[in-house]
Design an enzyme around this catalytic site. Structure first.
Site, short mmCIF file in Angstrom:
data_model
loop_
_atom_site.label_atom_id
_atom_site.label_comp_id
_atom_site.label_asym_id
_atom_site.label_seq_id
_atom_site.Cartn_x
_atom_site.Cartn_y
_atom_site.Cartn_z
N ARG A 39 -1.06 -11.29 12.45
CA ARG A 39 -1.09 -9.91 11.67
C ARG A 39 -2.25 -10.39 10.51
O ARG A 39 -3.86 -9.63 11.04
CB ARG A 39 -0.35 -9.29 11.28
CG ARG A 39 0.51 -9.07 11.62
CD ARG A 39 1.51 -8.37 11.35
NE ARG A 39 2.19 -7.12 10.78
CZ ARG A 39 2.59 -6.68 8.97
NH1 ARG A 39 3.67 -7.31 9.14
NH2 ARG A 39 1.63 -5.42 8.87
N LYS A 97 0.87 -0.88 -0.24
CA LYS A 97 -0.37 -0.08 -0.07
C LYS A 97 1.06 1.33 0.05
O LYS A 97 0.75 2.59 -0.76
CB LYS A 97 -0.55 -0.18 1.13
CG LYS A 97 -2.12 -1.14 1.24
CD LYS A 97 -2.71 -1.30 2.34
CE LYS A 97 -2.04 -1.43 3.82
NZ LYS A 97 -1.66 -2.50 3.77
N ARG A 108 11.67 -4.96 10.02
CA ARG A 108 10.96 -5.68 10.95
C ARG A 108 10.61 -6.56 12.04
O ARG A 108 10.59 -7.69 11.56
CB ARG A 108 9.67 -5.17 9.95
CG ARG A 108 10.32 -3.44 9.37
CD ARG A 108 8.58 -2.97 8.14
NE ARG A 108 7.29 -3.77 9.30
CZ ARG A 108 6.32 -3.30 8.80
NH1 ARG A 108 6.03 -2.11 8.30
NH2 ARG A 108 5.14 -3.11 9.52
N ARG A 162 10.39 -9.32 2.59
CA ARG A 162 11.05 -7.85 2.84
C ARG A 162 12.17 -7.07 3.93
O ARG A 162 12.01 -7.77 4.56
CB ARG A 162 10.05 -7.11 3.64
CG ARG A 162 9.80 -5.63 3.26
CD ARG A 162 8.51 -5.47 3.20
NE ARG A 162 7.63 -5.08 4.22
CZ ARG A 162 6.55 -5.17 5.10
NH1 ARG A 162 5.43 -4.48 4.50
NH2 ARG A 162 6.08 -5.77 6.90
N ARG A 165 -9.74 0.77 10.09
CA ARG A 165 -9.44 -0.57 10.28
C ARG A 165 -10.47 -1.61 11.04
O ARG A 165 -10.21 -3.03 11.36
CB ARG A 165 -8.50 -0.91 11.29
CG ARG A 165 -6.63 -0.58 10.28
CD ARG A 165 -5.39 -0.81 11.86
NE ARG A 165 -4.10 -0.61 11.00
CZ ARG A 165 -3.49 -1.17 10.09
NH1 ARG A 165 -3.61 -1.78 9.23
NH2 ARG A 165 -2.42 -0.34 9.54
#
Length: 222
Positions: free
Chosen positions: A175, A17, A164, A131, A92
């Site tokens: 998540r 995003k 991360r 990532r 959310r």
């Protein structure tokens, strides 16, 4: 006069995003309001809010609604009147969606389109476990370990690659479960209002430029 676009960009963790939002700015005059980016900055800076939400973010949970709602109201009020906006990471859940509806009514800036980027769980895991964040003196950018050109760019900048804390398989799975429970019902909410456009899995897993083209087409068709 071109209509200002008031957009929400939705999708599971790892949908890209932030990248898509930044590319959309090249085509539309948009203020990007990215809650995740702002909240992570609070954590990095060690502010009182950052210390409060750090344990939640590390466990793949979200910041409390009342905290994010107050911040969103401030950000929307500060958004330039001659630009549209794109919300990344908000709302959310349905409570936040209703709060947002009230905020936008108050400032007379109704939503024009809600875009949903849709990936499978296996695609999300493949993206997030690979990532990395390149941190260098001038800032940061996100890359994938399979992207050799981006890795070389990071090295040329004197940067270092970090991962991360929430890009671990167990946390990613949690998540995704949180996303399914709390966020996906919002798609029905906006679909009922005729605002929802879905970018299907094949498009969402393609190069960012193709995803942006699909998003722009959805905006135009609306």
């Amino acid at each position: 006069m071109q209509q200002r676009q008031h957009l929400i960009l939705m999708g599971p963790p790892g949908a890209g995003k932030t990248t898509i939002g930044d590319l959309l700015k090249q085509h539309e005059p948009l203020t990007i309001i990215a809650t995740g980016r702002f909240l992570r900055r609070e954590v990095d800076q060690g502010t009182a809010m950052g210390q409060m939400i750090k344990p939640l973010l590390e466990q793949g949970q979200f910041a409390p609604d009342d905290v994010v709602d107050r911040l969103m109201q401030q950000w929307l009020s500060a958004a330039p009147a001659d630009q549209g906006f794109l919300l990344d990471g908000y709302p959310r859940n349905l409570t936040q969606a209703l709060a947002l509806e009230a905020m936008l009514t108050e400032i007379n800036r109704p939503l024009t389109r809600v875009i949903s980027l849709e990936l499978s769980e296996s695609q999300v895991l493949a993206r997030l476990t690979g990532r990395r964040i390149c941190r260098w003196e001038g800032g940061t950018f996100t890359l994938h370990i399979r992207d050799q050109a981006a890795i070389e760019r990071c090295a040329s900048l004197g940067g270092t690659l970090t991962k991360r804390d929430d890009d671990q398989p167990a946390i990613i799975t949690e998540r995704l479960a949180v996303y399914a429970r709390a966020t996906k019902p919002i798609l029905d909410f906006y679909a009922e209002r005729g605002l929802l456009s879905r970018i299907e899995i094949d498009d969402a897993d393609g190069p960012p430029e193709l995803v942006v083209a699909a998003v722009l087409a959805a905006i135009k068709q609306a």
